[in-house]
Design an enzyme around this catalytic site. Structure first.
Site, short mmCIF file in Angstrom:
data_model
loop_
_atom_site.label_atom_id
_atom_site.label_comp_id
_atom_site.label_asym_id
_atom_site.label_seq_id
_atom_site.Cartn_x
_atom_site.Cartn_y
_atom_site.Cartn_z
N PRO A 261 38.80 3.15 51.01
CA PRO A 261 38.32 4.33 50.27
C PRO A 261 38.74 4.37 48.80
CG PRO A 261 40.19 4.95 51.60
CD PRO A 261 39.91 3.51 51.92
N CYS A 262 38.23 3.44 48.00
CA CYS A 262 38.54 3.46 46.57
C CYS A 262 37.89 4.66 45.88
CB CYS A 262 38.13 2.16 45.90
SG CYS A 262 36.38 1.74 46.07
#
Length: 303
Positions: A268-269
């Site tokens: 989850p950047c």
């Protein structure tokens, strides 16, 4: 299983291997190992185990690895996997065996041994030589998505305008690998993973915990592994991420690692923002980043 950590411990203890050091330290470590075996199905924190051994967490980690060759966490994983395999041999149903062995979900069993810890640059540059990578596409609420996987786990999740461009990106990332479209009969896991991720993106289902085959430098993988620990609904700045991984001056390198992440959503950047709270960059467009963050906030409100 020959050479497993638990067998090594028993062998050393029975034959005087590590016990030949004749120290109280060894007795403490054996006590910790026995506790892990007796409570392998429970969440065991390093702090809890360290208290049992009357050591600091850092010292326990170091001494345990010196004695048994693995960390306490890896030791627990090995014990649970051994019990899981034994349960299957005893005729238990797969799901019953999974939960009886202490795993929280089906995906955790299959992903436990497949989490990459980085690779030498020479291997990274090999471009997937000798590997078969299977891919599948699906239209989601964020547009067309393609997922691809090796036999180790998901190595690619990207969004694009059409299948041809996504296949082109996949080929660019792994130029020497053999690419194969996924007929369900040959890769049922991949089709199920695509469905699970689509349900997360399009219908607000929990983010699936899938096995990941992360390909990058040691620093990049360190960043990506930290991103996996950011809770849904939380956001951090690039500088905060750098500080959390003990590289406070590597803010630009953290941003670069986020930009090179090829496994969208699962890593989850999108939860990393600029220091002023702005969205910053996102490999698949800021609208998608905003949509993912908004969906996560709505999910928390519903809970």
């Amino acid at each position: 299983m020959p050479g497993s950590p638990e067998q090594q411990r028993r062998s050393d203890r029975d034959t005087g291997g590590i016990a030949s050091h004749g120290s109280a330290r060894v007795a403490r470590l054996v006590k910790v190992a026995d506790h892990i075996e007796s409570h392998a199905e429970e969440p065991l924190t390093l702090a809890r185990l360290a208290k049992l051994a009357a050591l600091s967490p850092a010292r326990l980690q170091k001494q345990f690895k010196e004695a048994f060759g693995v960390s306490p966490k890896a030791y627990q994983d090995a014990v649970r996997m051994r019990r899981f395999k034994q349960s299957l041999k005893d005729g238990d149903k797969v799901t019953d065996a999974i939960f009886a062995s202490g795993y929280g979900s089906v995906s955790r069993v299959y992903g436990e041994a497949n989490r990459s810890i980085g690779m030498p640059p020479r291997t990274y540059r090999a471009g997937g030589a000798g590997e078969v990578i299977v891919y599948a596409g699906r239209t989601t609420a964020l547009g067309l998505m393609m997922m691809a996987a090796t036999d180790r786990g998901v190595c690619f999740v990207e969004f694009g305008d059409d299948e041809a461009s996504l296949i082109g990106r996949l080929r660019s990332e792994f130029p020497k690998a053999e690419l194969a479209a996924s007929p369900a009969r040959n890769a049922p896991e991949l089709d199920a993973w695509v469905e699970a991720l689509d349900q997360h993106i399009s219908a607000g289902a929990p983010r699936p915990d899938l096995p990941l085959d992360m390909r990058g430098t040691a620093f990049q993988v360190k960043v990506w592994q930290f991103l996996l620990s950011i809770r849904e609904g939380d956001v951090l700045s690039y500088s905060e991420v750098a500080a959390k991984i003990d590289k406070p001056r590597a803010v630009r390198a953290v941003a670069s690692a986020c930009g090179k992440n090829r496994i969208g959503v699962l890593i989850p950047c999108h939860r990393v923002l600029r220091g002023d709270g702005g969205l910053g960059g996102y490999r698949w467009g800021l609208e998608r980043k905003r949509a993912l963050l908004d969906a996560e906030r709505r999910s928390l409100v519903r809970e």
